[in-house]
Design an enzyme around this catalytic site. Structure first.
Site, short mmCIF file in Angstrom:
data_model
loop_
_atom_site.label_atom_id
_atom_site.label_comp_id
_atom_site.label_asym_id
_atom_site.label_seq_id
_atom_site.Cartn_x
_atom_site.Cartn_y
_atom_site.Cartn_z
CB SER A 235 -0.90 0.01 1.24
OG SER A 235 -0.12 0.19 2.42
CE LYS A 236 -1.25 6.20 -3.93
NZ LYS A 236 -1.97 7.43 -4.30
NE ARG A 237 -0.85 1.91 6.73
CZ ARG A 237 -0.29 0.86 7.31
NH1 ARG A 237 0.76 1.01 8.10
NH2 ARG A 237 -0.76 -0.36 7.11
CD GLN A 238 1.56 -2.26 3.91
OE1 GLN A 238 1.43 -2.63 2.75
NE2 GLN A 238 1.07 -2.97 4.93
N GLY A 239 4.90 1.87 1.41
CA GLY A 239 6.05 2.08 0.54
C GLY A 239 5.74 2.22 -0.93
#
Length: 458
Positions: A238-242
């Site tokens: 996800s975007k939050r994860q990279g």
């Protein structure tokens, strides 16, 4: 044969770490083989491609030091070439015009799904010989009806596809614009790409591209499809994860070498070694050593690597990066009596994991606009004032003399050093955490320490 690899991002979104890893592997293999690394911008999707996204791609690659030997080439500037190849395929009867309406294709797909068949074009216009005037059409590639395509993949081994399962691919839309699978083939052919290293989400496109290359009489590149990067939970990143803009890692204070060292290990290994110089990665890297299984991102591992580089890189280089970081935070490090920034680096680099953390935790060295967050008991306050008097009398402002003054004052007031030192830390830094207090005092300097004590101990 000179090795020629390419990185071909689409500027319809951010350059994220999955794309960076693909670029890194392609760059490494070219360097390993004394070959050439080509940058190509696949911007034929004019509605979604933006100059800002192109700038982010270029800036990200520059930051990471992944320099290219040729390019950047822009597909939007090669439309005439694509049209010429389309005309060639039409004239050689290797492609054809398809006039099927969206309604017909939608109904065909629905019927095939109801019959539990794989949706695919049924070749309705494949044998049409006449051109229908004033009716929109797409151009389809005349895919072989029999036989199989064997993708000799360097990661997955031989992967076989039956031609009867591959429908006649659309290679030009009704507005005349070429499609992704077609432009990739023409570009790889024209640019003499010898090795295509990309994510395995492209593996299903490869047999179609191979058939197109064969129809054009082109040499086939060697393919290596690397597994996707997963989130820490083993699911899609996800975007939050990279999966967001890779430049966010720079903004968060990660070093380029640390990020590259981290990414190269997400799918490749060399024994049990974890930390590599760029020269070592180039020397050791080989496509044959790429892993078949997807790797999950581990933020703690990246932080650990980043801390290693902060501790071991040239202090002058870290100082230059820290100065930029502090400027972005609005911290002025150029004051008349300010500590030397390289001294701050040497003091902090064992204690932090990112440049951003180093900048934030070093703010107090350059800014004194804080208030002491608590009042002190009477005995602590008396000891601090006595310590202030001692500091005024000190002629040698050294780590040793400062430590001696602290120990002597604590004993005078029957206090443990563990009681007095934290109170002094709050007075001069505004925080409860800093490097050793005597070292902190020494770096701040006598004038600044006394000014802060005077302000706090009124």
């Amino acid at each position: 044969m000179k090795v020629r690899t390419r990185f071909a991002p689409s500027p319809t979104g951010y350059l994220h770490i999955g794309g960076v890893r693909t670029a890194l592997y392609s760059w490494l293999y070219a360097k390993k083989k004394n070959g050439e690394f080509i940058l190509r911008i696949e911007d034929t999707d004019l509605e979604r491609s933006t100059p800002e996204a192109v700038d982010i791609i270029l800036e990200g690659l520059h930051w990471l030091g992944l320099s290219w030997d040729e390019g950047p080439f822009y597909q939007s500037q090669r439309l005439a070439r694509y049209q010429a190849v389309l005309n060639q395929l039409l004239s050689e009867d290797k492609a054809y015009r398809c006039y099927c309406s969206k309604e017909r294709l939608s109904a065909l797909r629905e019927e095939q799904l109801q019959q539990q068949k794989k949706p695919r074009y049924d070749g309705h216009c494949r044998d049409r010989k006449t051109v229908i005037a004033n009716q929109p059409f797409v151009i389809r590639f005349r895919n072989p009806l029999e036989g199989e395509v064997v993708v000799a993949d360097q990661v997955h081994g031989d992967v076989r596809f039956q031609n009867q399962e591959l429908d006649d691919l659309i290679i030009a839309r009704s507005d005349g614009s070429p499609t992704y699978n077609f432009t990739v083939v023409v570009d790889d052919w024209d640019m003499q790409i010898t090795h295509v290293i990309r994510g395995d989400d492209h593996l299903n496109n490869t047999p179609r591209q191979i058939n197109l290359l064969l129809a054009l009489g082109a040499h086939l590149p060697i393919y290596a499809h690397v597994p996707m990067i997963l989130g820490p939970d083993g699911k899609k990143l996800s975007k939050r994860q990279g999966a967001a803009n890779v430049l966010e890692y720079r903004e968060e204070g990660y070093l380029a070498d640390a990020l590259l060292n981290y990414l190269v290990r997400l799918g490749w290994s060399h024994g049990d070694q974890e930390i590599f110089s760029r020269e070592e990665i180039i020397n050791f890297f080989d496509i044959a050593d790429l892993n078949k299984s997807p790797a999950a991102i581990n933020p703690d591992k990246l932080s650990w690597l980043n801390q290693h580089y902060l501790k071991t890189d040239d202090p002058k280089q870290i100082t230059q990066l820290l100065e930029k970081e502090m400027q972005q935070l609005g911290i002025n490090t150029q004051g008349k009596d300010s500590p030397d920034l390289q001294d701050v680096v040497m003091l902090q680099r064992e204690r932090v994991k990112t440049l951003r953390e180093m900048a934030e935790k070093s703010r107090f060295f350059y800014e004194a606009d804080f208030s002491v967050p608590q009042t002190f008991p009477a005995d602590i306050l008396s000891a601090l004032k006595a310590l202030q008097a001692q500091f005024i009398q000190l002629n040698d402002w050294t780590n040793e003399s400062l430590h001696h003054a602290l120990v002597e004052t604590a004993a005078q007031f029957s206090l443990k050093l563990g009681k007095l030192a934290p109170a002094l830390r709050l007075v001069v830094t505004g925080t409860s955490v800093s490097p050793p207090i005597n070292v902190t005092l020494h770096l701040l300097g006598k004038k600044e320490v006394l000014a802060r004590m005077e302000k706090a101990l009124v």
